[in-house]
Design an enzyme around this catalytic site. Structure first.
Site, mmCIF file in Angstrom:
data_model
loop_
_atom_site.group_PDB
_atom_site.id
_atom_site.type_symbol
_atom_site.label_atom_id
_atom_site.label_comp_id
_atom_site.label_asym_id
_atom_site.label_seq_id
_atom_site.Cartn_x
_atom_site.Cartn_y
_atom_site.Cartn_z
ATOM 1 N N HIS A 20 -2.357 0.738 7.747
ATOM 2 C CA HIS A 20 -3.806 0.915 7.670
ATOM 3 C C HIS A 20 -4.509 0.317 8.886
ATOM 4 O O HIS A 20 -3.972 -0.551 9.589
ATOM 5 C CB HIS A 20 -4.344 0.278 6.394
ATOM 6 C CG HIS A 20 -4.120 -1.205 6.329
ATOM 7 N ND1 HIS A 20 -4.882 -2.132 7.019
ATOM 8 C CD2 HIS A 20 -3.193 -1.931 5.661
ATOM 9 C CE1 HIS A 20 -4.451 -3.346 6.782
ATOM 10 N NE2 HIS A 20 -3.405 -3.252 5.958
ATOM 11 N N GLU A 93 1.165 -3.030 -0.542
ATOM 12 C CA GLU A 93 1.714 -4.191 0.144
ATOM 13 C C GLU A 93 2.492 -5.067 -0.834
ATOM 14 O O GLU A 93 2.355 -4.939 -2.064
ATOM 15 C CB GLU A 93 0.554 -4.985 0.773
ATOM 16 C CG GLU A 93 0.923 -6.254 1.529
ATOM 17 C CD GLU A 93 1.833 -5.986 2.713
ATOM 18 O OE1 GLU A 93 3.058 -5.854 2.461
ATOM 19 O OE2 GLU A 93 1.348 -5.936 3.857
#
Length: 222
Positions: A20, A93
């Site tokens: 990201h 994550e």
């Protein structure tokens, strides 16, 4: 590597992995984990630059972590490619437990023993407060990437995710053990290309950043 012109082996899947774009917490060196932090202004610019870089590539599908920072990064490319980014929780994550929301310095100060084990990359160490061990995290990421590759044999897909996920993906392809120090960059919004042949992962290109003015790698073990 020109992925637009390179024919696909019908038994292989090529994956472009993108971390990201930048968030305020990246700039502050603050652990995000499963906390939902949006892109900052730099990250939004990076997402648009990534979309321009990938606009002429052919993707069969786009998958993204369901956290906002990944979905925001995927959105411009999805529009450019006329696809919908598919939110995929398994691409999140690593869960950092009680470390989430702390800077690396704060985590080291508050949890010195746990931080030492984290920095040492002990595969069986789980963060206090319900976090994942490297072994559990790596199993989750290996499973979801293999599953996506199996769905898209002979095709190319885009996966927008997080730094820890890219760490595991690179190790799958390079055979670098979980406990070994990281010797490769993981940059916000850079392009990383892997190939899966049905049995093994292969590294094609890593940390391509020609489309970015700058990119951050604030992660530990660099």
């Amino acid at each position: 590597m020109d992925t637009r012109k390179q024919a696909q082996n019908p038994h292989h899947c090529r994956i472009c992995l993108v971390r990201h774009g930048e968030t305020l917490w990246n700039a502050e060196r603050r652990l995000q984990g499963h906390l939902d932090v949006p892109l900052n202004e730099v990250g939004l610019v990076q997402a648009e630059a990534t979309a321009r870089s990938l606009a002429e590539h052919r993707f069969a599908a786009i998958y993204a972590s369901d956290l906002t920072r990944a979905l925001q990064t995927a959105a411009p490319t999805a529009r450019a490619c006329r696809l919908e980014a598919r939110p995929t929780p398994a691409l999140r994550e690593r869960h950092y437990g009680a470390f989430q929301g702390l800077t690396y310095a704060e985590a080291a100060d508050r949890y010195p023993d746990a931080y030492h084990r984290f920095k040492a990359r002990e595969p069986e160490f789980s963060f206090p407060g319900g976090g994942e061990s490297l072994l559990v995290f790596a199993a989750r990421i290996g499973s979801v990437l293999t599953d996506l590759a199996g769905r898209h044999r002979g095709e190319q897909i885009l996966v927008v995710t997080h730094g820890g996920v890219l760490d595991i993906a690179h190790r799958l392809a390079s055979r670098l053990p979980l406990e070994a120090p990281r010797d490769f960059p993981i940059l916000n919004a850079a392009l990383n290309w892997l190939d899966y042949d049905g049995e093994d992962w292969h590294l094609l290109a890593w940390a391509e950043q020609h489309h970015l003015e700058s990119a951050r790698d604030e992660l530990p073990n660099a």
